[in-house]
Scaffold this motif. Structure first.
Motif, PDB file in Angstrom:
ATOM      1  N   UNK A 104       6.114   0.143  -6.144  1.00 29.31           N
ATOM      2  CA  UNK A 104       7.380   0.858  -5.934  1.00 29.31           C
ATOM      3  C   UNK A 104       7.836   1.478  -7.246  1.00 29.31           C
ATOM      4  N   UNK A 105       8.299   2.720  -7.167  1.00 35.10           N
ATOM      5  CA  UNK A 105       8.945   3.371  -8.305  1.00 35.10           C
ATOM      6  C   UNK A 105       9.978   4.341  -7.742  1.00 35.10           C
ATOM      7  N   UNK A 106      10.946   4.696  -8.573  1.00 39.56           N
ATOM      8  CA  UNK A 106      11.959   5.657  -8.110  1.00 39.56           C
ATOM      9  C   UNK A 106      11.606   7.083  -8.525  1.00 39.56           C
ATOM     10  N   UNK A 107      10.388   7.262  -9.055  1.00 38.85           N
ATOM     11  CA  UNK A 107       9.924   8.585  -9.482  1.00 38.85           C
ATOM     12  C   UNK A 107       8.684   8.958  -8.681  1.00 38.85           C
ATOM     13  N   UNK A 108       8.843   9.915  -7.781  1.00 40.71           N
ATOM     14  CA  UNK A 108       7.741  10.278  -6.885  1.00 40.71           C
ATOM     15  C   UNK A 108       6.514  10.767  -7.649  1.00 40.71           C
ATOM     16  N   UNK A 109       6.740  11.423  -8.792  1.00 40.76           N
ATOM     17  CA  UNK A 109       5.609  11.991  -9.534  1.00 40.76           C
ATOM     18  C   UNK A 109       4.699  10.912 -10.123  1.00 40.76           C
ATOM     19  N   UNK A 110       5.174   9.675 -10.203  1.00 39.87           N
ATOM     20  CA  UNK A 110       4.350   8.574 -10.700  1.00 39.87           C
ATOM     21  C   UNK A 110       3.578   7.872  -9.588  1.00 39.87           C
ATOM     22  N   UNK A 111       3.802   8.297  -8.358  1.00 34.89           N
ATOM     23  CA  UNK A 111       3.169   7.653  -7.212  1.00 34.89           C
ATOM     24  C   UNK A 111       2.153   8.569  -6.540  1.00 34.89           C
ATOM     25  N   UNK A 112       1.613   9.491  -7.292  1.00 36.54           N
ATOM     26  CA  UNK A 112       0.642  10.437  -6.743  1.00 36.54           C
ATOM     27  C   UNK A 112      -0.581   9.696  -6.204  1.00 36.54           C
ATOM     28  N   UNK A 113      -1.166  10.173  -5.101  1.00 32.09           N
ATOM     29  CA  UNK A 113      -2.314   9.489  -4.510  1.00 32.09           C
ATOM     30  C   UNK A 113      -3.524   9.407  -5.427  1.00 32.09           C
ATOM     31  N   UNK A 114      -3.645  10.333  -6.381  1.00 32.76           N
ATOM     32  CA  UNK A 114      -4.797  10.274  -7.283  1.00 32.76           C
ATOM     33  C   UNK A 114      -4.597   9.252  -8.404  1.00 32.76           C
ATOM     34  N   UNK A 115      -3.401   8.674  -8.506  1.00 33.11           N
ATOM     35  CA  UNK A 115      -3.145   7.654  -9.528  1.00 33.11           C
ATOM     36  C   UNK A 115      -3.550   6.252  -9.054  1.00 33.11           C
ATOM     37  N   UNK A 116      -3.594   6.035  -7.740  1.00 35.20           N
ATOM     38  CA  UNK A 116      -3.823   4.704  -7.208  1.00 35.20           C
ATOM     39  C   UNK A 116      -4.930   4.710  -6.168  1.00 35.20           C
ATOM     40  N   UNK A 117      -5.576   3.572  -6.022  1.00 33.35           N
ATOM     41  CA  UNK A 117      -6.547   3.382  -4.951  1.00 33.35           C
ATOM     42  C   UNK A 117      -5.852   3.616  -3.606  1.00 33.35           C
ATOM     43  N   UNK A 118      -6.592   4.145  -2.645  1.00 31.61           N
ATOM     44  CA  UNK A 118      -5.993   4.476  -1.345  1.00 31.61           C
ATOM     45  C   UNK A 118      -5.497   3.240  -0.591  1.00 31.61           C
ATOM     46  N   UNK A 119      -5.969   2.050  -0.997  1.00 35.16           N
ATOM     47  CA  UNK A 119      -5.524   0.818  -0.327  1.00 35.16           C
ATOM     48  C   UNK A 119      -4.156   0.355  -0.804  1.00 35.16           C
ATOM     49  N   UNK A 120      -3.655   0.926  -1.881  1.00 40.95           N
ATOM     50  CA  UNK A 120      -2.340   0.540  -2.417  1.00 40.95           C
ATOM     51  C   UNK A 120      -1.242   1.233  -1.608  1.00 40.95           C
ATOM     52  N   UNK A 121      -0.279   0.464  -1.176  1.00 38.58           N
ATOM     53  CA  UNK A 121       0.886   1.037  -0.497  1.00 38.58           C
ATOM     54  C   UNK A 121       1.858   1.527  -1.564  1.00 38.58           C
ATOM     55  N   UNK A 122       2.151   2.821  -1.568  1.00 41.96           N
ATOM     56  CA  UNK A 122       3.011   3.429  -2.575  1.00 41.96           C
ATOM     57  C   UNK A 122       4.348   3.828  -1.947  1.00 41.96           C
ATOM     58  N   UNK A 123       5.451   3.362  -2.553  1.00 41.61           N
ATOM     59  CA  UNK A 123       6.772   3.644  -2.000  1.00 41.61           C
ATOM     60  C   UNK A 123       7.697   4.182  -3.082  1.00 41.61           C
TER      61      UNK A 123
END
Length: 240
Positions: A104-123
């Motif tokens: 979880x982060x309050x900054x959408x730009x830090x939760x880009x799909x290319x930053x994390x494995x696809x199995x990680x739930x990003x909110x």
């Protein structure tokens, strides 16, 4: 029902189970599932086997028979608050050891799909909304790696009710942690509550890079949730 049906049903119903695999002899390969009170829920009972309520993975010798005993558990869910460089490494390492990960982060730009494995739930959520937006009681670990101590304090206030039951750690220098905890004291936190938080988070490994820091954090999470005190195996530390 077959073995896997039984395990799936008991996990769905949150019933504790212990699986025993016979490693040698005439019953080699047999699997028996016990409930936490020692009742057999699958397979044929094994004479002389005693199940402990807090069973740990172990190999037991019953005369000439050798058995591997292990609790059947859901993959743990871990909440990571903050989505910086260290967070990405933590998420990868948690996935590697079999955890479900939510970042979880309050900054959408830090939760880009290319930053994390696809199995990680990003909110993308305001940290003030954690209690209303997430099933906080489901997480076995809460790792706080935000960008500033004021956000650490916001997160900790949201998860305060879990301090007795969930691994909770905060990344940062001793100075940063001190200031964050002073703010919490002013808002009513007791020293006893603060003492249950792992801060600064992580084992003392001499970590410097994001990957090394993530290793120290995930190692601490694993040690705490397994009820171990981390130490050198070659110097008498508790084993695997």
């Amino acid at each position: 029902m077959n073995l896997y049906d039984v395990i799936e049903q008991r996990l769905t119903e949150d019933k504790k189970s212990i699986m025993v695999t016979v490693l040698n002899g005439t019953r080699q390969g047999d699997k028996v599932v016990y409930g936490e009170t020692g009742d057999v829920v699958y397979g044929q009972p094994i004479d002389g086997l005693a199940i402990e309520p807090d069973q740990r993975p172990s190999i037991l010798n019953l005369g000439a028979m050798e058995c591997f005993v292990q609790p059947v558990e859901k993959d743990p869910e871990v909440l990571v608050l903050g989505a910086g460089h260290v967070s990405r490494c933590i998420a990868d390492m948690l996935l590697f050891i079999g955890c479900h990960v939510t970042v979880v982060d309050d900054r959408a730009e830090y939760l880009r799909p290319d930053f994390f494995d696809e199995r990680v739930r990003r909110l993308c959520l305001d940290f003030n909304d954690l209690a209303s937006q997430l099933p906080l009681n489901n997480y076995k670990g809460i790792i706080i790696v935000t960008r500033a101590h004021e956000y650490d304090s916001i997160c900790l206030n949201q998860v305060r009710h879990l301090v007795d039951s969930t691994y909770m750690g905060v990344m940062g220098s001793h100075k940063r942690v001190f200031h964050a905890f002073e703010v919490l004291k002013e808002s009513g936190w007791t020293q006893a509550e603060l003492d249950k938080i792992y801060a600064p988070i992580g084992l003392s490994l001499g970590a410097e890079t994001p990957e090394e820091i993530a290793l120290s954090i995930v190692s601490e999470f694993l040690a705490v949730t397994r009820g171990r005190k981390a130490g050198f195996l070659s110097r008498g530390g508790q084993g695997r």
